[in-house]
Design a protein around this motif. Structure first.
Motif, PDB file in Angstrom:
ATOM      1  N   MET A  25      22.136   2.011  46.159  1.00  0.00           N
ATOM      2  CA  MET A  25      22.820   1.418  47.311  1.00  0.00           C
ATOM      3  C   MET A  25      21.885   0.502  48.095  1.00  0.00           C
ATOM      4  SD  MET A  25      25.007   4.603  48.853  1.00  0.00           S
ATOM      5  CE  MET A  25      25.626   3.670  50.247  1.00  0.00           C
ATOM      6  N   GLU A  26      20.603   0.824  48.096  1.00  0.00           N
ATOM      7  CA  GLU A  26      19.613   0.018  48.797  1.00  0.00           C
ATOM      8  C   GLU A  26      19.151  -1.177  47.966  1.00  0.00           C
ATOM      9  OE1 GLU A  26      17.652   3.597  51.502  1.00  0.00           O
ATOM     10  OE2 GLU A  26      16.660   3.024  49.633  1.00  0.00           O
ATOM     11  N   VAL A  59      21.369   6.633  46.400  1.00  0.00           N
ATOM     12  CA  VAL A  59      20.818   6.001  47.599  1.00  0.00           C
ATOM     13  C   VAL A  59      19.936   4.820  47.215  1.00  0.00           C
ATOM     14  CG1 VAL A  59      19.213   6.317  49.533  1.00  0.00           C
ATOM     15  CG2 VAL A  59      20.990   8.018  49.095  1.00  0.00           C
ATOM     16  N   VAL A 112      21.301   5.025  55.119  1.00  0.00           N
ATOM     17  CA  VAL A 112      22.310   5.729  54.311  1.00  0.00           C
ATOM     18  C   VAL A 112      21.809   7.086  53.835  1.00  0.00           C
ATOM     19  CG1 VAL A 112      23.463   3.623  53.539  1.00  0.00           C
ATOM     20  CG2 VAL A 112      21.618   4.577  52.159  1.00  0.00           C
ATOM     21  N   ASN A 113      20.727   7.585  54.455  1.00  0.00           N
ATOM     22  CA  ASN A 113      20.149   8.828  53.948  1.00  0.00           C
ATOM     23  C   ASN A 113      19.528   9.635  55.087  1.00  0.00           C
ATOM     24  OD1 ASN A 113      19.493  10.578  51.878  1.00  0.00           O
ATOM     25  ND2 ASN A 113      17.567   9.583  51.417  1.00  0.00           N
TER      26      ASN A 113
END
Length: 164
Positions: free
Chosen positions: A148-149, A145, A121-122
Motif C-alpha cells: 500500500m505504501e 502495508v 496505514v499501520n
C-alpha cells in the motif's frame, strides 16, 4: 507460547492470519548473517531504513508451519535496538485482526500495553509480556502495508552504504 498467553488473557486468535514474525539481532554483523541465511529461503526481501537503521521484510518462498493451524510467510529482521528494552531473538508475532481491529482494541483495552504508530496505514495494538516479547494486532498484514505504501516485493532490495 504466545497463543497460550493470549488465551489466558481472554484473547482468541483462532482463524486469524499471522502477518509476520519479528526477529531482533544483537549486532549489525549478526543481522547481516541472519539476512543472508534467510534470503536462501526467500523469494524477496524489502529492506529499508526505519528509525535510523535497516529493517528487512523477508518473504519466504514457502510458508513456515507454526503448528495449531498457523503458518507465516514473512520474517521481519531487525538489527540492534534503537529505543527501550527489546527481546533479542523472536521479539514479536504479528496477528492480523482485520477491519475489526479498533473494536478489538476497545474490547481488550484492559490487557493491551498500548498502540504503536508505524505510519498512516499501520497502527497496531500490542501486548508486551514480562519477558519483553510482544504480540501485535494489525488491521492488515505487513506485506499488504508495504505494498500500500508503494513498496512491492520484487526481488532483493538492500539498503546501500548503511554503517552499523
Amino acid at each position: 507460547m504466545q497463543k497460550s498467553r493470549l488465551t489466558d488473557l481472554g484473547i482468541s486468535i483462532e482463524g486469524c492470519e499471522i502477518s509476520h514474525l519479528a526477529f531482533r539481532t544483537l549486532t549489525y554483523p549478526e543481522y547481516l548473517e541472519a539476512r543472508a541465511r534467510l534470503e536462501e529461503h526467500a523469494q524477496a526481501n524489502l529492506e529499508n531504513v526505519w528509525n535510523g537503521r535497516p529493517i528487512s521484510k523477508i518473504l519466504l518462498r514457502s510458508p513456515l508451519d507454526l503448528g495449531d493451524g498457523f503458518s507465516v510467510r514473512m520474517i521481519e529482521l531487525i538489527p540492534p535496538m534503537h529505543q527501550c528494552v527489546y527481546r533479542m531473538g523472536l521479539e514479536h508475532v504479528g496477528v492480523v485482526i482485520g477491519e475489526g481491529v479498533d473494536e478489538f482494541g476497545k474490547t481488550h483495552r484492559s490487557v493491551l500495553t498500548g498502540q504503536q504508530y508505524q505510519g498512516p496505514v499501520n497502527e497496531p495494538y500490542f501486548i508486551r509480556f514480562e519477558d519483553y516479547t510482544n504480540v501485535k494486532f494489525y488491521r492488515r498484514s505487513l506485506k499488504d502495508v508495504c505494498e500500500m505504501e508503494g513498496r512491492p516485493f520484487a526481488g532483493f532490495v538492500h539498503v546501500e552504504r548503511w554503517q552499523g
